[in-house]
Write a protein that holds these residues in place. Structure first.
Motif, PDB file in Angstrom:
ATOM      1  N   SER A   1     -21.102  48.202  46.499  1.00  0.00           N
ATOM      2  CA  SER A   1     -21.794  47.911  47.766  1.00  0.00           C
ATOM      3  C   SER A   1     -21.559  46.667  48.153  1.00  0.00           C
ATOM      4  N   ARG A   2     -21.788  45.717  47.273  1.00  0.00           N
ATOM      5  CA  ARG A   2     -21.563  44.157  47.229  1.00  0.00           C
ATOM      6  C   ARG A   2     -20.100  43.892  47.857  1.00  0.00           C
ATOM      7  N   LEU A   3     -19.146  44.585  47.141  1.00  0.00           N
ATOM      8  CA  LEU A   3     -17.968  44.063  47.777  1.00  0.00           C
ATOM      9  C   LEU A   3     -17.609  45.011  48.981  1.00  0.00           C
ATOM     10  N   ALA A   4     -18.065  46.039  49.292  1.00  0.00           N
ATOM     11  CA  ALA A   4     -17.953  46.644  50.584  1.00  0.00           C
ATOM     12  C   ALA A   4     -18.490  45.857  51.756  1.00  0.00           C
ATOM     13  N   ALA A   5     -19.579  45.119  51.444  1.00  0.00           N
ATOM     14  CA  ALA A   5     -20.393  44.341  52.629  1.00  0.00           C
ATOM     15  C   ALA A   5     -19.628  43.490  52.933  1.00  0.00           C
ATOM     16  N   ALA A   6     -19.099  42.731  51.668  1.00  0.00           N
ATOM     17  CA  ALA A   6     -18.062  41.443  51.993  1.00  0.00           C
ATOM     18  C   ALA A   6     -17.038  41.430  52.767  1.00  0.00           C
ATOM     19  N   VAL A   7     -16.235  42.748  52.391  1.00  0.00           N
ATOM     20  CA  VAL A   7     -14.929  43.222  52.917  1.00  0.00           C
ATOM     21  C   VAL A   7     -15.434  43.468  54.614  1.00  0.00           C
ATOM     22  N   ALA A   8     -16.634  43.967  54.818  1.00  0.00           N
ATOM     23  CA  ALA A   8     -16.883  44.324  56.214  1.00  0.00           C
ATOM     24  C   ALA A   8     -17.087  43.154  57.084  1.00  0.00           C
ATOM     25  N   ARG A   9     -17.665  42.167  56.400  1.00  0.00           N
ATOM     26  CA  ARG A   9     -17.865  40.947  57.162  1.00  0.00           C
ATOM     27  C   ARG A   9     -16.617  40.181  57.378  1.00  0.00           C
ATOM     28  N   ILE A  10     -15.425  40.066  56.315  1.00  0.00           N
ATOM     29  CA  ILE A  10     -14.213  39.591  56.541  1.00  0.00           C
ATOM     30  C   ILE A  10     -13.470  40.129  57.610  1.00  0.00           C
ATOM     31  N   GLY A  11     -13.769  41.394  57.654  1.00  0.00           N
ATOM     32  CA  GLY A  11     -12.941  42.442  58.691  1.00  0.00           C
ATOM     33  C   GLY A  11     -13.461  41.924  59.902  1.00  0.00           C
ATOM     34  N   ALA A  12     -14.790  41.966  60.145  1.00  0.00           N
ATOM     35  CA  ALA A  12     -15.331  41.762  61.575  1.00  0.00           C
ATOM     36  C   ALA A  12     -15.305  40.153  61.855  1.00  0.00           C
ATOM     37  N   HIS A  13     -14.984  39.274  61.026  1.00  0.00           N
ATOM     38  CA  HIS A  13     -15.191  37.935  61.509  1.00  0.00           C
ATOM     39  C   HIS A  13     -14.302  37.577  62.644  1.00  0.00           C
ATOM     40  N   GLU A  14     -14.921  36.761  63.514  1.00  0.00           N
ATOM     41  CA  GLU A  14     -13.969  36.052  65.006  1.00  0.00           C
ATOM     42  C   GLU A  14     -13.749  34.838  64.278  1.00  0.00           C
ATOM     43  N   TRP A  15     -12.585  34.441  63.933  1.00  0.00           N
ATOM     44  CA  TRP A  15     -12.086  33.244  63.483  1.00  0.00           C
ATOM     45  C   TRP A  15     -11.993  32.161  64.901  1.00  0.00           C
ATOM     46  N   PRO A  16     -12.297  31.000  64.883  1.00  0.00           N
ATOM     47  CA  PRO A  16     -12.293  30.128  66.050  1.00  0.00           C
ATOM     48  C   PRO A  16     -10.804  29.721  66.442  1.00  0.00           C
ATOM     49  N   LEU A  17     -10.427  29.505  67.754  1.00  0.00           N
ATOM     50  CA  LEU A  17      -9.397  28.806  68.112  1.00  0.00           C
ATOM     51  C   LEU A  17      -9.049  27.578  67.546  1.00  0.00           C
TER      52      LEU A  17
ATOM     53  N   GLU B   1       0.043  35.271  70.212  1.00  0.00           N
ATOM     54  CA  GLU B   1      -1.498  35.754  70.024  1.00  0.00           C
ATOM     55  C   GLU B   1      -2.042  35.708  68.478  1.00  0.00           C
ATOM     56  N   SER B   2      -0.960  35.999  67.396  1.00  0.00           N
ATOM     57  CA  SER B   2      -1.587  35.808  66.186  1.00  0.00           C
ATOM     58  C   SER B   2      -1.399  34.524  65.502  1.00  0.00           C
ATOM     59  N   THR B   3      -1.043  33.293  66.370  1.00  0.00           N
ATOM     60  CA  THR B   3      -0.862  32.006  65.565  1.00  0.00           C
ATOM     61  C   THR B   3      -1.984  31.180  66.116  1.00  0.00           C
ATOM     62  N   LEU B   4      -3.045  31.430  67.018  1.00  0.00           N
ATOM     63  CA  LEU B   4      -3.907  30.774  67.397  1.00  0.00           C
ATOM     64  C   LEU B   4      -5.161  30.423  66.755  1.00  0.00           C
ATOM     65  N   ARG B   5      -5.151  31.267  65.367  1.00  0.00           N
ATOM     66  CA  ARG B   5      -6.431  31.217  64.661  1.00  0.00           C
ATOM     67  C   ARG B   5      -5.892  31.533  63.291  1.00  0.00           C
TER      68      ARG B   5
END
Length: 430
Positions: free
Chosen positions: A223-239, A276-280
């Motif tokens: 559960s701990r790992l899954a929560a962290a992975v979900a946060r990483i996958g959903a993170h919106e990186w800034p420009l 598009e893949s190099t702005l963040r």
């Protein structure tokens, strides 16, 4: 300049190299020796003195130096890799190691784009110079490398670490992922790589309390790992706009008749794909491993994440991973390479632009930053600034990025000959 024989040789050499299976499955599982010996013979026939070097049996590299006409000019490294990614024959329209040329003038096979065509252009160019009795202004070090499709431990990294003397005097280098035709809104665009995002492959681990699957367990490692992975996958990186990406967006916007807009790239048409893949920064979860029985809560869980970092974005990347993982999940670098950035106003970059414009006056060379990485990274500590320039003329609808590592990889024979003209002109004039 390239002679008529070289236009036949570049096709012959590409076919021959494709027919040598140099599949790299990672983890040390690869064999480039036959391809390296082939390249060494062709170089020796042109009067060069190639050196074959191996870190492990079969993991062969070839390096040869050609003295330039100006001994005071800085040397140029021109490198291509000999290994290819796996190809499942059942998925292909033809045998992926056949080197078949069809009725439409397409040369098929694994490595046709990535990057045995460039290896062939390098060989064809130097052999034409020997026949014509010409020399480039700068000394050129030609390197044909193993293991680029893994972590370069048997290739460029091995050579840079243990045979740095072979690259003495080299200040710049060129290799793959640039100078090919990209079609957008009826225009022929030729992106030339002047940067690479850094590689940051991560391993995440979570520890918890093992127990029975029927019992409440707030210390569940999964559960701990899954929560962290979900946060990483959903993170919106800034420009984070680097100088190379700024130049790319500015030039592409001008070509498309729109104002530069880093948040909305729709005005760039298909060319938005180039930036598009190099702005963040980015971090994409790719592997999850945990557990061994459905009714047992395991003590350990692990994941892998493919991280990429824009030049100058390392500190932000690490701080963000600390926050997203939280106190219950640890992360470490499984593999790391620094980002690269090269000047887009250098004489070498201008020479690449000029070579493309000479053979396609209506083409538009532009700078760009690669989203991934190449063999240029291990050579950076030697003081070698890397560019991506392996020119090819490609027709509309022919996706360079889709076919490299993809099914039915192929290259137009005439596009290959165009690439030889451009590469030859650049190397003689740089």
């Amino acid at each position: 300049m390239a002679d008529e024989r070289s236009f036949e040789e570049v096709v012959e050499f590409t076919r021959d190299l494709i027919r040598i299976d140099t599949t790299n499955r990672g983890g040390g599982d690869g064999d480039e020796r036959a391809a390296a010996e082939y390249a060494a013979v062709k170089l020796a026939e042109a009067g060069l003195e190639p050196v074959v070097l191996e870190k492990a049996p079969g993991r062969s590299n070839v390096v040869a130096r050609l003295a330039g006409a100006d001994p005071d000019a800085p040397a140029l490294l021109v490198h291509g890799h000999l290994d290819v990614v796996p190809a499942e024959a059942a998925d292909w329209s033809v045998d992926p190691f056949s080197g078949e040329i069809d009725a439409d003038g397409m040369l098929w096979g694994r490595g046709a784009i990535d990057m045995k065509s460039m290896d062939a252009m390098m060989l064809a160019a130097v052999r034409s110079w020997a026949r014509e009795g010409v020399r480039p202004r700068r000394s050129i070090v030609f390197a044909f490398l193993a293991d680029e499709e893994a972590e370069a431990d048997y290739g460029s990294r091995f050579l840079a670490d243990e045979h740095a003397e072979l690259f003495e005097g080299c200040t710049e280098g060129i290799s793959e992922m640039g100078g090919f035709t990209f079609h957008s809104e009826g225009m022929r665009i030729y992106p030339i790589a002047a940067g690479e995002r850094g590689t940051a492959w991560l391993e995440l681990t979570a520890r918890g309390r093992a127990g029975h699957g029927s019992k409440r367990n707030p210390e569940n490692a999964v559960s701990r790992l899954a929560a962290a992975v979900a946060r990483i996958g959903a993170h919106e990186w800034p420009l984070r706009v680097t100088p190379v990406v700024e130049a790319a967006v500015r030039e592409l916007a001008e070509l498309h008749g729109v104002a530069p807009d880093y948040e909305d790239l729709s005005g760039l048409g298909e060319a938005a794909q180039l930036v598009e893949s190099t702005l963040r920064n980015s971090a994409n979860p790719t592997v999850l491993e945990a557990g061994y029985k459905i009714n047992v809560i395991p003590e350990h869980a692990r994941a892998e994440v493919d991280g990429r970092v824009v030049p100058g974005g390392e500190a932000e990347f690490e701080a963000t991973l600390d926050e997203l993982c939280g106190p219950d999940v640890q992360w470490r670098y499984a593999h790391r390479d620094a980002s690269l950035i090269a000047p887009v106003d250098s004489p070498t970059f201008r020479a690449m632009r000029a070579a493309i414009e000479k053979f396609d006056p209506e083409g538009h060379p532009v700078p760009y930053c690669m989203s991934g990485g190449t063999d240029a990274k291990p050579f950076t500590p030697l003081g070698i600034t890397g560019y991506g320039f392996s020119p090819l003329a490609l027709p509309p609808g022919f996706g360079y990025g889709k076919l490299a590592h993809g099914v039915d990889e192929r290259v137009p024979v005439e596009g290959l000959r165009f690439g030889l003209r451009v590469l030859d002109d650049f190397l003689l004039s740089a």
